[in-house]
Every structure is written in structure tokens, then in C-alpha cells.
Scaffold this motif. Structure first.
Motif: not given
Length: 146
Positions: A135-145
Motif C-alpha cells: 500500500f504505497g507509491r513508488t517514485t524514481k529519483w534520477t542520479r545527478l552527475a
């Protein structure tokens, strides 16, 4: 005498092997350390290590340097979002998985349980949930250089 030398050499070899495997596992876990852009380019979060746990600090928001107005704690509402720890107590599980954390959503003022998975390209899948992770939500975090 020969037996002692061989035993000592074998012990040294095993110790070195175990130590190098432990260092390898540690460096794999630390690959999560860095700066990420959250989904929708809403914010930047820097993940750092303190002790054996990982913490995420909000370092930039698209809305600028605003107050934490949605926080249920009245004292926290007077503080700026920038510099706030929003991800805390994340621990390395195994492989690319991390668990046991809490994540604060400044848009709602709510705190959720959290787990994360580091993807092969360095990005993170971050899942916030209540109770079971089902019971939740997934989000994507993009790695920064860096």
C-alpha cells in the motif's frame, strides 16, 4: 613447525579474503550516496551516510526557498524546506536494496515508511508506504552527475 607456518598462512589468507569481501559489500552499499533529482524535477535530495544509515537532505525545490507550511508540527512550519532531512534511517539490505526508513513528503506534511532500490544506472526507485509496502507509491529519483 611447518604445520604452524601453513596454518598461519591459511589464516592470513582467509582473513584477507573475508576483509576484502566486507569492504566490497560496504562500497556497494555506499553507491547510494550522492545527489538526486526527484520525479517531475520538483526537488534535489542529497543522500549521505551517518554511521551505518543513510539520510536524504532536501537541498533545492522548484518552488524556491519556502517554509515547511504543511508540517503537522507548528514549530517546523516556521522552518525552511531547504536543508530539511526528508529521508532518514535507510539501511542497506542486500544487493541494491535498502529498507527501514521514514520519508517525509513536504507537499502533504505526511511521513511514510520507505524502502529504496538502486538501479544499475545509479537512479533510485523510492517507495513510500503505510504498513505493508503493498500500500504505497513508488517514485524514481534520477542520479545527478557530481
Amino acid at each position: 613447525m611447518k604445520t604452524n607456518r601453513w596454518s598461519l598462512m591459511l589464516f592470513s589468507l582467509l582473513f584477507s579474503l573475508i576483509f576484502s569481501l566486507r569492504l566490497s559489500a560496504q562500497s556497494t552499499a555506499d553507491r547510494i550516496v550522492g545527489t538526486y533529482m526527484t520525479e517531475g524535477n520538483k526537488a534535489k535530495v542529497t543522500i549521505s551516510k551517518q554511521g551505518g544509515k543513510y539520510y536524504g537532505t532536501l537541498i533545492w525545490t522548484r518552488r524556491g526557498d519556502v517554509l515547511d507550511s504543511k508540517n503537522p508540527d507548528k514549530a517546523e512550519q516556521q522552518k525552511k524546506l531547504t536543508g530539511k532531512i526528508i529521508l532518514r534511517d535507510l539501511v542497506h539490505d542486500e544487493g541494491s536494496d535498502y529498507k527501514g526508513a521514514k520519508i517525509y513528503d513536504p507537499e502533504s506534511g505526511k511521513t511514510y515508511s520507505c524502502k529504496a532500490t538502486r538501479l544499475d544506472n545509479g537512479d533510485l526507485k523510492v517507495r513510500g508506504f503505510i504498513g505493508a509496502s503493498l500500500f504505497g507509491r513508488t517514485t524514481k529519483w534520477t542520479r545527478l552527475a557530481e
